[in-house]
Design an enzyme around this catalytic site. Structure first.
Site, PDB file in Angstrom:
ATOM      1  N   TRP A 112      -5.969   1.147  19.376  1.00 51.20           N
ATOM      2  CA  TRP A 112      -5.975   0.857  20.815  1.00 51.20           C
ATOM      3  C   TRP A 112      -5.524  -0.590  20.970  1.00 51.20           C
ATOM      4  CZ3 TRP A 112      -9.263  -2.798  23.336  1.00 51.20           C
ATOM      5  CH2 TRP A 112      -8.918  -2.966  24.688  1.00 51.20           C
TER       6      TRP A 112
ATOM      7  N   GLU B  21      -4.960   5.498  21.390  1.00 51.63           N
ATOM      8  CA  GLU B  21      -5.843   5.634  22.560  1.00 51.63           C
ATOM      9  C   GLU B  21      -5.164   5.203  23.856  1.00 51.63           C
ATOM     10  OE1 GLU B  21      -9.554   3.636  22.002  1.00 51.63           O
ATOM     11  OE2 GLU B  21     -10.360   4.248  23.952  1.00 51.63           O
TER      12      GLU B  21
ATOM     13  N   LYS C  37      -5.072   4.468  28.054  1.00 51.05           N
ATOM     14  CA  LYS C  37      -5.981   3.781  28.972  1.00 51.05           C
ATOM     15  C   LYS C  37      -5.346   3.583  30.339  1.00 51.05           C
ATOM     16  CE  LYS C  37      -9.134  -0.084  29.245  1.00 51.05           C
ATOM     17  NZ  LYS C  37      -9.817  -1.182  28.581  1.00 51.05           N
TER      18      LYS C  37
ATOM     19  N   ASP D  34     -10.661   8.693  25.648  1.00 49.91           N
ATOM     20  CA  ASP D  34     -11.865   7.947  26.013  1.00 49.91           C
ATOM     21  C   ASP D  34     -12.216   8.345  27.443  1.00 49.91           C
ATOM     22  OD1 ASP D  34     -13.478   5.843  27.192  1.00 49.91           O
ATOM     23  OD2 ASP D  34     -13.073   4.640  25.411  1.00 49.91           O
TER      24      ASP D  34
ATOM     25  N   HIS E  31     -11.302   6.233  30.574  1.00 47.34           N
ATOM     26  CA  HIS E  31      -9.945   5.701  30.714  1.00 47.34           C
ATOM     27  C   HIS E  31      -9.045   6.418  31.705  1.00 47.34           C
ATOM     28  CE1 HIS E  31      -9.882   3.258  26.730  1.00 47.34           C
ATOM     29  NE2 HIS E  31     -10.938   3.012  27.482  1.00 47.34           N
TER      30      HIS E  31
ATOM     31  N   HIS F 232     -13.692   9.427  22.546  1.00 48.91           N
ATOM     32  CA  HIS F 232     -14.563   8.280  22.754  1.00 48.91           C
ATOM     33  C   HIS F 232     -15.452   8.649  23.926  1.00 48.91           C
ATOM     34  CE1 HIS F 232     -12.282   4.714  20.708  1.00 48.91           C
ATOM     35  NE2 HIS F 232     -12.635   5.666  19.872  1.00 48.91           N
TER      36      HIS F 232
ATOM     37  N   ASP G 283     -13.892   1.873  33.806  1.00 45.65           N
ATOM     38  CA  ASP G 283     -14.187   1.911  32.368  1.00 45.65           C
ATOM     39  C   ASP G 283     -15.316   0.932  32.021  1.00 45.65           C
ATOM     40  OD1 ASP G 283     -13.809   2.433  29.624  1.00 45.65           O
ATOM     41  OD2 ASP G 283     -12.366   0.801  29.413  1.00 45.65           O
TER      42      ASP G 283
ATOM     43  N   ASP H 240     -18.103   1.294  30.342  1.00 43.24           N
ATOM     44  CA  ASP H 240     -18.786   1.442  29.062  1.00 43.24           C
ATOM     45  C   ASP H 240     -20.301   1.465  29.179  1.00 43.24           C
ATOM     46  OD1 ASP H 240     -16.678   1.713  27.018  1.00 43.24           O
ATOM     47  OD2 ASP H 240     -15.998  -0.189  27.843  1.00 43.24           O
TER      48      ASP H 240
ATOM     49  N   ASP I 167     -18.201   5.469  22.461  1.00 42.67           N
ATOM     50  CA  ASP I 167     -17.630   4.159  22.777  1.00 42.67           C
ATOM     51  C   ASP I 167     -18.235   3.603  24.054  1.00 42.67           C
ATOM     52  OD1 ASP I 167     -16.202   1.866  22.877  1.00 42.67           O
ATOM     53  OD2 ASP I 167     -14.293   2.765  23.437  1.00 42.67           O
TER      54      ASP I 167
HETATM   55  C1  RNT Z   1     -11.114  -0.103  25.177  1.00 39.93           C
HETATM   56  C2  RNT Z   1     -11.127   1.074  24.292  1.00 39.93           C
HETATM   57  C3  RNT Z   1     -11.461   0.816  22.858  1.00 39.93           C
HETATM   58  C4  RNT Z   1     -12.583  -0.195  22.680  1.00 39.93           C
HETATM   59  C5  RNT Z   1     -13.004  -0.398  21.248  1.00 39.93           C
HETATM   60  C6  RNT Z   1     -13.885  -1.585  21.093  1.00 39.93           C
HETATM   61  O1  RNT Z   1     -10.904   0.212  26.479  1.00 39.93           O
HETATM   62  O2  RNT Z   1     -11.994   2.025  24.812  1.00 39.93           O
HETATM   63  O3  RNT Z   1     -11.732   1.995  22.216  1.00 39.93           O
HETATM   64  O4  RNT Z   1     -13.691   0.135  23.436  1.00 39.93           O
HETATM   65  O5  RNT Z   1     -11.903  -0.446  20.462  1.00 39.93           O
HETATM   66 ZN    ZN Z   2     -12.399   3.752  23.594  1.00 45.22          ZN
END
Ligand code: RNT
Ligand code: ZN
Length: 416
Positions: free
Chosen positions: A185, A224, A226, A257, A260, A284, A292, A294, A324
Site C-alpha cells: 500500500w 491495496e 484506497k 480494506d 477504503h 483488511h 477511513d 480505522d 487493519d
Molecule cells: C492505509 C492502509 C494500510 C495501512 C497499514 C498500516 O490506509 O489501510 O493498510 O493501514 O499499512
Molecule cells: Zn489497510
C-alpha cells in the site's frame, strides 16, 4: 460462565440449527481452521522501530491511552497475550518498520532478511505464520508520491525498498512453509487538483511491474486500493479502478480494506465481482466511521455482509483475512480482542447460514420465504455456538476476556 451452561446451551443451539440443515460442529471446525492475521501496528499506533519520525502518509492514530508497546519485545509480548485469549488460528502481519534493526538506522532501500530473522524465529517458536508489508510512510522521502513520483531517483528508492520487502516476505514464507502475504500500500496522492492523473497512474503501474518481475515462490503479492488519505484528499493514484484493472491483468491479489470506499458503497458487493477476475482477495477488516477512520472492527452489518458474501461465493479459500485498525484511545490489547472476536463472530454467522434452503427459495421465486428465513436467522442462538467454540479451545468465554485484559493492564501495560 459455568461449563454446563455453555455445553447445554450449545446442545440446544446445535439442534436448532440442525433442524435447518446446518452442522454447527462443521462450522466450528471451519472457524478453527481459518486464520486471522493480527496487524502488529495495533500494539504501538503504527510507530515501528526505525526512527521517531512519526506517522505520515495520510493515516493517523488518535488518542494517547497509556501502555503502548515501545520495543520489539513488548510488541511480541502483547501479541502472544492476545493470541492466548483467542481460539482458532492467528497469523502476524508485520510492517517493514518493525524490523529488528539493533538500534541502528537502516534505510528502507537497505532492509534485508537479516532484520527479520528474529521475527522468523519468534514466529516459529509461537507457532504463527508471518505476513508482511512494505512501508512508504513516515520517511523523509515519503512526500506525497512514492512509487508514482515523477522524480526518477525517488521512484527508484521506493522500487528498491519494495523489492527488498518482497525478498524478505519470500524468506518468511519459505521458513514457515506457508506463503507470506505481502501487501503493497502506498499513500501516493495529492491534496489539490492535478492535471496529471494519467501520468502518475502510468508511473505506478510501471513501478509495480518492475517490483513484481522477480519470481519469488515463498510469497504472494497483494496491492491495496484506497479512496483518499488525510492531506491527500483530491486524488489517489492507487484508486479502486486502478487496482482492479491492475490485479485483473497482472494476476495479483487485490487488498480490500473495508475503510477504503465511499461511505455509502457496499463493500460486500465487491467480493463476487473481483473474484471473477483477480486470483484472490486480502481483506483488511476495519470499521470506517464516516471515512477511513480505522475504528475497532465490530460485528456490524457491514462486516457480517462481507463474510456472508465470501461464504456465499464459496471463496473462503481465496480470501485471506487480516485486520487493519489502530485505535490509541482505548486499551490497545482490548481493541485487538474486540476486533478479532467480532471478525470470528461474523464469519461464524456466515457459516451458519442455511444457504441450500435460501438458494432453493430463490430458484423457486419464493421471495417472501427467502426474506423471512434470512430475517429469522438473525435471532438464532449463534452466541451459544461462539461461546462453545471458545470454551472448547480453552480460552475465555463471553465477557470473561475483559477481566483478563484488565489484569494484563495492571501487571504489564500500565508499567510502561
Ligand atoms: C492505509 C492502509 C494500510 C495501512 C497499514 C498500516 O490506509 O489501510 O493498510 O493501514 O499499512
Ligand atoms: Zn489497510
Amino acid at each position: 460462565m459455568k461449563d454446563h451452561q455453555i455445553t447445554q446451551a450449545y446442545a440446544l443451539a446445535k439442534e436448532r440449527y440442525a433442524a435447518l440443515g446446518i452442522d454447527t460442529d462443521k462450522a466450528i471446525e471451519t472457524l478453527e481452521n481459518t486464520p486471522i492475521s493480527l496487524h502488529c501496528w495495533q500494539t504501538d499506533d503504527v510507530m515501528g522501530f526505525e526512527s521517531d519520525a512519526g506517522l505520515s502518509g495520510g493515516i493517523q492514530t488518535t488518542g494517547n491511552y497509556p501502555g503502548r508497546a515501545r520495543t520489539i519485545d513488548e510488541v511480541r509480548q502483547d501479541i502472544e497475550f492476545v493470541a492466548s485469549l483467542l481460539a482458532g488460528k492467528q497469523r502476524v502481519n508485520l510492517h517493514e518498520i518493525y524490523g529488528d534493526f539493533g538500534g541502528r538506522f537502516v534505510d528502507r532501500d537497505q532492509v534485508d532478511v537479516k532484520h527479520f530473522q528474529s521475527w522468523i524465529e519468534w514466529a516459529k517458536q509461537v507457532g504463527m505464520c508471518l505476513d508482511f508489508n512494505s512501508t512508504s510512510f513516515g520517511h523523509p522521502k515519503s512526500s506525497d508520491l512514492t512509487l508514482a513520483n515523477p522524480d526518477p531517483a525517488i521512484r527508484a528508492f521506493w522500487i528498491e525498498h519494495t523489492k527488498h520487502c518482497r525478498r524478505i516476505a519470500d524468506a518468511m514464507g519459505r521458513a514457515q512453509s506457508d506463503p507470506c502475504m505481502m501487501n503493497i500500500w502506498v499513500h501516493d496522492g495529492l491534496k489539490d487538483l492535478t492535471v496529471e492523473r494519467r501520468r502518475y497512474r502510468e508511473l505506478l503501474a510501471e513501478s509495480l511491474d518492475e517490483i513484481l518481475a522477480e519470481e519469488l515462490p515463498g510469497m504472494k503479492n497483494c496491492v491495496e486500493a484506497k479512496l483518499f488519505g488525510i492531506g491527500l484528499e483530491s486524488y489517489t493514484v492507487g484508486s479502486h479502478d486502478f487496482y482492479a484493472g491492475y490485479c485483473a491483468t497482472r494476476k495479483v491479489i487485490y487488498t480490500l480494506d473495508t475503510g477504503h470506499y465511499e461511505p455509502t458503497e457496499n463493500v460486500a458487493d465487491m467480493v463476487s465481482s473481483l473474484l471473477l477476475y483477480v486470483p484472490e482477495l486480502m481483506l483488511h477488516v476495519s470499521r470506517p466511521v464516516r471515512w477511513d477512520s480505522d475504528h475497532v472492527t465490530l460485528m456490524n452489518d457491514q462486516t457480517l455482509d462481507l463474510f456472508k458474501e465470501i461464504v456465499r461465493a464459496e471463496a473462503l479459500n481465496r480470501a485471506h483475512i487480516g485486520l487493519d485498525y489502530f485505535d490509541a484511545s482505548i486499551n490497545r490489547i482490548g481493541a485487538y480482542l474486540i476486533g478479532t472476536r467480532a471478525t470470528q463472530k461474523c464469519l461464524l454467522q456466515a457459516l451458519l447460514e442455511p444457504l441450500a434452503t435460501l438458494r432453493k427459495y430463490e430458484d423457486n421465486g419464493q421471495g417472501f420465504e427467502r426474506l423471512a428465513l434470512m430475517e429469522e436467522m438473525k435471532s438464532l442462538p449463534f452466541g451459544a455456538v461462539y461461546d462453545y467454540f471458545n470454551w472448547k479451545n480453552g480460552v475465555p468465554v463471553g465477557e470473561e476476556f475483559i477481566g483478563r485484559v484488565q489484569e494484563y493492564e495492571k501487571d504489564v501495560t500500565s508499567n510502561r
